[in-house]
Design an enzyme around this catalytic site. Structure first.
Site, PDB file in Angstrom:
ATOM      1  N   LYS A  10       0.854  -1.200   0.000  1.00 52.82           N
ATOM      2  CA  LYS A  10       0.000   0.000   0.000  1.00 52.82           C
ATOM      3  C   LYS A  10       0.887   1.246   0.000  1.00 52.82           C
ATOM      4  CE  LYS A  10      -3.991   1.865   2.589  1.00 52.82           C
ATOM      5  NZ  LYS A  10      -4.890   1.645   3.755  1.00 52.82           N
ATOM      6  N   SER A  57      -9.823   1.454   2.659  1.00 50.60           N
ATOM      7  CA  SER A  57      -8.978   2.240   1.808  1.00 50.60           C
ATOM      8  C   SER A  57      -7.881   1.440   1.089  1.00 50.60           C
ATOM      9  CB  SER A  57      -8.298   3.339   2.643  1.00 50.60           C
ATOM     10  OG  SER A  57      -7.445   2.764   3.614  1.00 50.60           O
ATOM     11  N   SER A  78     -10.062  -0.895   6.818  1.00 51.40           N
ATOM     12  CA  SER A  78      -9.436  -0.790   5.493  1.00 51.40           C
ATOM     13  C   SER A  78      -8.649  -2.002   5.018  1.00 51.40           C
ATOM     14  CB  SER A  78      -8.522   0.422   5.451  1.00 51.40           C
ATOM     15  OG  SER A  78      -9.298   1.576   5.286  1.00 51.40           O
TER      16      SER A  78
END
Ligand code: GLN
Length: 487
Positions: free
Chosen positions: A79, A154, A178
């Site tokens: 990420k 997310s 997330s």
């Protein structure tokens, strides 16, 4: 089966026996990326040169007979909020669009030291604020199961990358869901560890009392392997716990009969849970009963306050954490003319932050302001304790709790973009877990209208091994985890 379709543990076996090389595995992932990334848009940055050269050196070390960790040579997508030395780290924000960190996050260096090979950095909601990855300043990521739908957020880029075969494993972060919610929407296993289980050093901060790093993988065994790589005390993070890391892979396969499970009543029967999702979870409970787990209904009387509490505490912490992006020390600085230093701050921040981030900073400064601190912030902290006590009570009696991870399957891109409340309700089942600091894992447990549904297993602090054991027993008695999107 193509290499990119395999799990990390299957590939680990082939790498170990010399049937495939790390370079071949990495090349297979980049070929897959070439084929599908145009539709998916899961990555913000790709690092093929570094990846292929690292793979080559792993292959040489293996040939020379050096004993290597089980995950050596396994590709991973990271990420884009983990600091990566020499590689752009944007947090999907214009504020950090050109930021190249001078150091690695601890999770990044642990993965590399174990021989895992970073393919690139994945898309996300800006500063991890969102549930659909639509809040990225750069691109919208699609769900591999249906390109018109969101992958969740997310950590949507990480989830889409693994579900599509672009990557074999990935890391995400979870402040309110997330890791788990995108795993659920993409049909993957995703684990949010206990607060303190994994170092946050070098992870761009959103809400520091809630953020945790964890794996998003194709199945439970892969998740256990990757968690073992990143977990454990880090001298660079004072909140990381000095508690031994169990052998997560070793505990898989143990019998779960006789365990006690609690059905988190309000989180399964409460408002907003899609009836077909609810029915799928009830089916999973039956399956676990068949494996010998005894279930009771457990009430979580304060769970209904989780959203309002979270949307006071998370913005409060983010308003403090994001104060550092002032256009002076690093990050975006306005090129417009400015009158004084405050004007420079204001213009740089207004240009750099997207609307959701600005909204949360404003809310956070409001609830922390002298006149409203007691009414909002300190009250939210008190209710947070009550929510945690609901869990403490439950875990005196139960080995784990169960509920859906997401109240619905993946929604359409744009469907909730103009309805902030509807978007926030996507995290209704996951947020209580962050407020309590406990671990939880999403496990695929069925499909509704061709889209994946996931169940959430929650446990007492530092019982990731138990959760993985239950998840594994369930997974091995079903075949949901073997289904892949037809992309
Ligand atoms: N969707 C939640 C939020 O926007 C949780 C995000 C997260 O876990 N990072 O705050």
């Amino acid at each position: 089966m193509e290499l990119y379709q395999m799990t990390a543990w299957e590939l680990a076996g082939l790498l170990h026996s010399g049937e495939v090389s790390a370079r071949e595995v990495v090349a297979a992932c980049y070929e897959r990326i070439d084929a599908v990334e145009g539709d998916l848009k899961a990555f913000l940055t790709l690092t093929p040169e570094a990846a292929l050269s690292q793979a080559g050196s792993i292959d040489e070390r293996r040939k020379a007979g050096e004993p290597l960790p089980a995950v050596a040579g396994i590709p991973i997508a990271q990420k884009d909020l983990f600091c990566t030395a020499g590689v752009r780290t944007t947090c999907a924000s214009k504020v950090l669009q050109y930021f190249v960190p001078p150091y690695d996050a601890t999770v990044i260096s642990r993965c590399r030291d174990a021989g895992m090979i970073m393919l690139g950095k994945t898309n996300m909601d800006e500063f991890a604020m969102g549930s659909s990855t639509e809040n990225s300043a750069f691109q919208v990521t699609a769900n591999p199961w249906d390109l018109k739908r969101v992958p969740g957020g997310s950590s949507g880029g990480s989830a889409a990358a693994v579900a599509s075969g672009e990557a074999i494993t990935s890391l995400g972060t979870d402040t309110g869901g997330s890791i788990r919610q995108p795993s659920s929407l993409c049909g993957l296993v995703g684990l949010k560890p206990t607060y303190g289980r994994v170092s946050r050093y070098g992870v761009v901060a959103y809400a520091s009392s809630l953020d945790q790093v964890g794996p998003i993988c194709k199945d439970v065994r892969d998740t256990a392997m990757v968690l073992g790589v990143i977990a454990g005390k880090d001298p660079m993070d004072a909140t990381s716990a000095d508690i031994p890391v169990p052998d997560y892979v070793g505990t898989l396969g143990r019998d779960i009969s006789g365990m006690r499970g609690g059905i988190a009543h309000e989180l399964l029967y409460g408002e907003g849970i899609d009836p077909q999702v609810r029915a799928t979870i009830e089916q999973a409970v039956k399956q676990l009963e068949a494996l010998g787990v005894q279930f009771d209904d457990v009430s979580m009387p304060h769970a209904e306050y989780s959203l309002p509490v979270y949307y006071i505490i998370a913005p409060a912490e983010c308003s403090s954490n994001l104060a550092r992006y002032d256009g002076v020390r690093y990050g975006h600085r306005t090129e417009r003319e400015t009158t004084d230093i405050y004007d420079l701050f204001a213009k740089s921040r207004a240009e750099g932050f997207g609307p959701e981030v600005r909204l949360r900073i404003i809310k956070g400064t409001y609830v922390l302001s002298a006149g409203y601190y007691d009414a909002y912030y300190s009250k939210a902290l008190k209710v947070r304790s009550l929510i945690k006590m609901d869990f403490d009570r439950a875990f005196e009696k139960y080995d784990f709790l169960i509920c859906p991870t997401s109240p619905t399957v993946a929604f359409e891109i744009g469907e909730k973009a103009d309805d902030p409340l509807a978007m926030k309700l996507a995290d209704i089942c996951t947020i209580p877990v962050n407020l309590a600091g406990i671990p939880a894992v999403n496990v695929p447990c069925g499909f509704v209208d061709g889209l994946p549904v996931g169940m959430q297993l929650m446990g007492a602090p530092f019982t990731e091994d138990t959760l993985l054991q239950v998840a594994y027993a369930y997974e091995q008695s079903t075949d949901w985890h073997t289904r892949r999107p037809a992309l």
